[in-house]
Design a protein around this motif. Sequence first.
Motif, PDB file in Angstrom:
ATOM      1  N   PRO A  11     122.179 -29.566  40.665  1.00  0.00           N
ATOM      2  CA  PRO A  11     121.442 -28.729  39.829  1.00  0.00           C
ATOM      3  C   PRO A  11     122.258 -27.539  39.028  1.00  0.00           C
ATOM      4  O   PRO A  11     123.187 -26.807  39.422  1.00  0.00           O
ATOM      5  CB  PRO A  11     120.743 -27.688  41.006  1.00  0.00           C
ATOM      6  CG  PRO A  11     121.901 -27.666  42.143  1.00  0.00           C
ATOM      7  CD  PRO A  11     122.530 -29.128  42.050  1.00  0.00           C
ATOM      8  N   ILE A  12     121.971 -27.892  37.656  1.00  0.00           N
ATOM      9  CA  ILE A  12     122.845 -27.063  36.676  1.00  0.00           C
ATOM     10  C   ILE A  12     122.007 -26.029  35.775  1.00  0.00           C
ATOM     11  O   ILE A  12     120.899 -26.458  35.206  1.00  0.00           O
ATOM     12  CB  ILE A  12     123.611 -28.011  35.968  1.00  0.00           C
ATOM     13  CG1 ILE A  12     124.640 -29.059  36.728  1.00  0.00           C
ATOM     14  CG2 ILE A  12     124.464 -27.328  34.793  1.00  0.00           C
ATOM     15  CD1 ILE A  12     125.038 -30.400  35.897  1.00  0.00           C
ATOM     16  N   ALA A  13     122.493 -24.902  35.820  1.00  0.00           N
ATOM     17  CA  ALA A  13     121.786 -24.035  34.851  1.00  0.00           C
ATOM     18  C   ALA A  13     122.559 -23.811  33.656  1.00  0.00           C
ATOM     19  O   ALA A  13     123.628 -23.713  33.525  1.00  0.00           O
ATOM     20  CB  ALA A  13     121.701 -22.654  35.618  1.00  0.00           C
ATOM     21  N   VAL A  14     121.891 -23.773  32.342  1.00  0.00           N
ATOM     22  CA  VAL A  14     122.500 -23.384  31.027  1.00  0.00           C
ATOM     23  C   VAL A  14     122.088 -22.220  30.415  1.00  0.00           C
ATOM     24  O   VAL A  14     121.064 -21.804  30.242  1.00  0.00           O
ATOM     25  CB  VAL A  14     121.990 -24.483  30.266  1.00  0.00           C
ATOM     26  CG1 VAL A  14     122.796 -24.643  28.767  1.00  0.00           C
ATOM     27  CG2 VAL A  14     122.600 -26.170  30.845  1.00  0.00           C
ATOM     28  N   LEU A  15     123.050 -21.371  30.020  1.00  0.00           N
ATOM     29  CA  LEU A  15     122.851 -20.033  29.299  1.00  0.00           C
ATOM     30  C   LEU A  15     123.449 -20.310  27.954  1.00  0.00           C
ATOM     31  O   LEU A  15     124.656 -20.406  27.740  1.00  0.00           O
ATOM     32  CB  LEU A  15     123.399 -18.900  30.056  1.00  0.00           C
ATOM     33  CG  LEU A  15     123.131 -17.605  29.389  1.00  0.00           C
ATOM     34  CD1 LEU A  15     122.049 -17.182  29.594  1.00  0.00           C
ATOM     35  CD2 LEU A  15     124.241 -16.567  30.458  1.00  0.00           C
ATOM     36  N   THR A  20     121.471 -14.803  17.555  1.00  0.00           N
ATOM     37  CA  THR A  20     120.990 -15.552  16.430  1.00  0.00           C
ATOM     38  C   THR A  20     119.784 -16.676  16.977  1.00  0.00           C
ATOM     39  O   THR A  20     119.196 -17.190  16.148  1.00  0.00           O
ATOM     40  CB  THR A  20     121.626 -15.913  15.330  1.00  0.00           C
ATOM     41  OG1 THR A  20     122.692 -16.802  15.839  1.00  0.00           O
ATOM     42  CG2 THR A  20     122.225 -14.796  14.589  1.00  0.00           C
ATOM     43  N   ARG A  21     120.265 -17.224  18.179  1.00  0.00           N
ATOM     44  CA  ARG A  21     119.758 -18.407  18.654  1.00  0.00           C
ATOM     45  C   ARG A  21     118.256 -18.500  19.217  1.00  0.00           C
ATOM     46  O   ARG A  21     118.128 -17.266  19.918  1.00  0.00           O
ATOM     47  CB  ARG A  21     120.574 -19.269  19.548  1.00  0.00           C
ATOM     48  CG  ARG A  21     121.927 -19.567  18.938  1.00  0.00           C
ATOM     49  CD  ARG A  21     121.793 -20.805  18.037  1.00  0.00           C
ATOM     50  NE  ARG A  21     123.174 -21.217  17.616  1.00  0.00           N
ATOM     51  CZ  ARG A  21     123.535 -21.827  16.578  1.00  0.00           C
ATOM     52  NH1 ARG A  21     122.454 -22.055  15.836  1.00  0.00           N
ATOM     53  NH2 ARG A  21     124.815 -21.946  16.374  1.00  0.00           N
ATOM     54  N   SER A  22     117.440 -19.315  18.890  1.00  0.00           N
ATOM     55  CA  SER A  22     116.045 -19.135  19.933  1.00  0.00           C
ATOM     56  C   SER A  22     115.930 -20.752  20.198  1.00  0.00           C
ATOM     57  O   SER A  22     116.965 -21.553  20.097  1.00  0.00           O
ATOM     58  CB  SER A  22     114.853 -18.851  18.679  1.00  0.00           C
ATOM     59  OG  SER A  22     114.945 -19.983  17.784  1.00  0.00           O
ATOM     60  N   ILE A  48     118.284 -18.115  27.090  1.00  0.00           N
ATOM     61  CA  ILE A  48     119.080 -17.501  26.081  1.00  0.00           C
ATOM     62  C   ILE A  48     118.958 -16.131  26.146  1.00  0.00           C
ATOM     63  O   ILE A  48     118.015 -15.346  26.249  1.00  0.00           O
ATOM     64  CB  ILE A  48     118.345 -18.024  24.701  1.00  0.00           C
ATOM     65  CG1 ILE A  48     118.363 -19.246  24.521  1.00  0.00           C
ATOM     66  CG2 ILE A  48     119.089 -17.257  23.443  1.00  0.00           C
ATOM     67  CD1 ILE A  48     117.446 -19.985  23.351  1.00  0.00           C
ATOM     68  N   VAL A  49     120.283 -15.363  25.873  1.00  0.00           N
ATOM     69  CA  VAL A  49     120.424 -13.964  25.951  1.00  0.00           C
ATOM     70  C   VAL A  49     121.306 -13.887  24.864  1.00  0.00           C
ATOM     71  O   VAL A  49     122.045 -14.379  24.155  1.00  0.00           O
ATOM     72  CB  VAL A  49     121.138 -13.414  27.154  1.00  0.00           C
ATOM     73  CG1 VAL A  49     120.089 -13.784  28.537  1.00  0.00           C
ATOM     74  CG2 VAL A  49     122.227 -13.754  27.658  1.00  0.00           C
TER      75      VAL A  49
END
Length: 173
Positions: A11-15, A20-22, A48-49
């Motif tokens: 299980p991998i989380a991506v941040l 500027t990204r959405s 996205i933060v």
Amino acid sequence: MAEPRSFIPLPIAVLTVSDTRSEDNDTSGKALVERLIDAGHRLAEKRIVPDDIYQVRAVVSRWIADDGVGVVITTGGTGVTGRDGTPEAVRPLLDKELDGFGEVFRAVSFHDIKTSTIQSRALAGVANGTYIFCVPGSTGACCTAWDHLIKDQLDYRTRPCNLAELMPRLLEK
């Protein structure tokens, strides 16, 4: 000869760390998600933060405390501008740093971007039994990191050794 091993999906989380990204234009986060799914892993969560040390640290802290997340990959915030703070957000959370990740990432990147690779502060480590990889925000850098380093190290079948096989032992005292 070693016996063949079966693939173990993680299980991998991506941040994505960006001002500027959405979801519409986050090509780096999308590339990582596509690659991890194509490799057979499971997306635990994607966020996205903004480039803010405390928001990055809050999300990563939550993920490393979550038994449903085994790996965190961040993209963005690893450069040298005033807003780049992903390493500063993540490093205090790490129990152990994997120095070789940044070193090898920069060596591999040199073939594509030459001396610009010195601007990368890519890093990796382990926190509470969770692997964390912090890679630059460009889509090319994400693909380089996944294709040349992360993918094989998260594949239990990789010989002679890999990070996935160490996961049950990461919390040993």
